[in-house]
Design an enzyme around this catalytic site. Structure first.
Site, PDB file in Angstrom:
ATOM      1  CG  ASP A  35      -2.024  -1.027   1.184  1.00  0.00           C
ATOM      2  OD1 ASP A  35      -1.960  -1.915   0.314  1.00  0.00           O
ATOM      3  OD2 ASP A  35      -2.928  -0.980   2.043  1.00  0.00           O
ATOM      4  CB  CYS A  74      -2.801  -7.333  -0.403  1.00  0.00           C
ATOM      5  SG  CYS A  74      -3.019  -5.824   0.552  1.00  0.00           S
ATOM      6  CG  HIS A 132      -2.502 -11.903   1.761  1.00  0.00           C
ATOM      7  ND1 HIS A 132      -2.814 -10.724   1.121  1.00  0.00           N
ATOM      8  CD2 HIS A 132      -3.605 -12.267   2.414  1.00  0.00           C
ATOM      9  CE1 HIS A 132      -4.051 -10.390   1.372  1.00  0.00           C
ATOM     10  NE2 HIS A 132      -4.564 -11.315   2.164  1.00  0.00           N
TER      11      HIS A 132
END
Ligand code: CA
Length: 459
Positions: A35, A74, A132
């Site tokens: 980000d 993401c 992730h």
């Protein structure tokens, strides 16, 4: 452009230009931030947050003024970076659910990620930081081709060691508590006593030092979660920004500064070990700056989750001393998919012919050996009918919301980088051409095989 080649680098340069039968195996370090805004690095004009070490990558190599990722949030962006394929081709269309019991949450096993590809040509690989890509044991980094993992499995994390109070995901009782789990080293939980960004840098440096003792080339995927929320920094970094009056911007600046220090330590380690000339280092953010972390994407329009360039175009630089001309500014569109495309092209690593890469080897374009654009067009899609974008040359067609309500806008990014002047309906021909190409690409994408973040609760 003329530049002197150090002997080792000159050999590498020749090796990767004399034909497919001759390959070389440089180390690869991918430094990914989370980000971070397009405007929040010095090489894109940032003035209130010095980033000398990140900028040195652009100085020693090239800066991509039109560097993109494949999705403005993401998870999908990272799935594409890691596989070199548009993530929609295997249905990784949203941030994934946090579900350590669901073996379908992650990159499907028939898709090979960069560590799995490079392991076939002798590389040792590590992921340090944010994974992730699923929290089921079958999707743990050590189950997906990586040799070392230090970090966390979920999409974000707290930064202060005193707040990492949960032993593992089984202790999570409500949403976002997964930000408080202890850090994992390989498959074990460990305690850290430093600011998380510093601990990740330490782990990266340790990995490089260990890898340098081996004859094998290495790949380090250093995926900082900074400067993603929560906005947290230590006095060491906050003290550098007393003159920034906005508190959120001050903390954000401190978080970016910690990353910059980390990049400096990684580069210094490569230099100390004599590895700098034989290592490709790439730096980029996983999506544009977010509305909630005081980041800036100027002059681009929009933020994280938008399909305007503020969500999709990121700070992006790459160095390979002696091969990529120093100080290069490369303006044709490139995309995170090209990282695997580049290392696969350089090493000759085999790619499944049934699952070809969307990324390309950028090196011939950056050296000037090859003319033209690396990509005929770039494509983006969010789930359902909601968001789309495509860019061909300077023209971009985008439906940032409500695509099926015919909310398309057409921009010429060469003249209108801020996406302010909608060229359609006057340019219906261009809209039709871009939309038809996008529809053909979209028809190849797959439905998502796992629930989205927030869709399920697994306690
Ligand atoms: Ca992100």
């Amino acid at each position: 452009m003329k530049f002197l080649l150090p002997p080792i680098a000159a050999t590498l340069f020749l090796a990767c230009t004399v034909g497919a039968s001759t390959v070389t195996k440089p180390n690869l370090v991918i430094i990914l931030t989370d980000d971070q805004g397009y405007a929040d690095v010095g090489f894109n004009g940032c003035t209130d947050i010095p980033t000398p070490h990140i900028d040195s990558i652009a100085d020693l190599g090239g800066r991509f003024s039109n560097g993109y990722v494949t999705h403005p949030v993401c998870g999908p962006s990272r799935a594409a970076l890691l596989t070199g394929r548009y993530q929609g081709r295997f249905g990784f269309n949203t941030n994934p659910s946090v579900d350590p019991d669901n073996p379908d949450v992650g990159i499907p096993h028939d898709q090979k990620n960069i560590a799995e590809v490079l392991s076939k040509v002798g590389y040792t690989s590590a992921v340090i930081g944010k994974w992730h890509m699923g929290s089921h044991p079958d999707h743990h980094p050590l189950s997906r081709g990586f040799d070392y993992f230090f970090g966390f499995l979920t999409g974000g994390h707290r930064y202060l060691p005193g707040e990492l109070t949960l032993n593992d995901l089984s202790e999570v009782k409500q949403d976002w508590e997964w930000y408080k789990t202890r850090i994992m080293e390989n498959r074990e939980r460990v305690d850290i006593d430093d600011y998380l960004t510093d601990a990740l840098t330490d782990a990266g440096v340790r990995f490089i030092r260990r890898a340098a003792q081996s004859d094998k080339p290495f790949m380090l995927y250093l995926a900082y979660n900074a400067p993603h929320t929560p906005l947290q920094a230590t006095e060491k970094y906050l003290s550098r920004f007393r003159d920034i009056r906005d508190e959120n911007r001050r903390i954000y600046a401190a978080m970016v500064s910690a990353v910059d220090d980390g990049v400096g330590r990684v580069l210094e380690t490569l230099r100390d070990l004599g590895l700098e000339d034989n290592t490709i280092v790439a730096f980029l953010s996983d999506n544009g700056g977010a509305r909630n972390n005081a980041s800036r994407n100027t002059p681009l329009r929009g933020f994280k989750s938008d399909f305007f360039d503020g969500g999709l175009r990121v700070p992006f630089a790459m160095m390979w001393p002696g091969v990529i001309p120093p100080g290069l500014q490369y303006d044709k569109p490139v995309i995170s998919l090209d990282l695997l495309g580049t290392i696969a092209g350089v090493t000759g690593a085999g790619i499944d012919p049934e699952r070809p890469l969307d990324g390309v080897n950028l090196i011939p374009y950056l050296t000037g050996e090859q003319d033209g654009a690396p990509h005929q067009a770039l494509y983006w899609r969010a789930p359902g009918p909601n968001q789309m974008a495509t860019r061909k040359g300077e023209l971009k067609l985008v439906a940032n919301r409500d695509r099926l309500k015919d909310t398309y806008q057409l921009f010429d990014l060469g003249e209108d980088i801020a996406e302010q002047n909608d060229l359609q309906p006057e340019r219906q021909d261009a809209k039709t051409e871009l939309l038809e190409a996008w529809e053909a690409w979209n028809s190849e994408l797959k439905p998502q095989p796992f629930p989205a973040l927030g869709d399920v609760w697994w306690r």
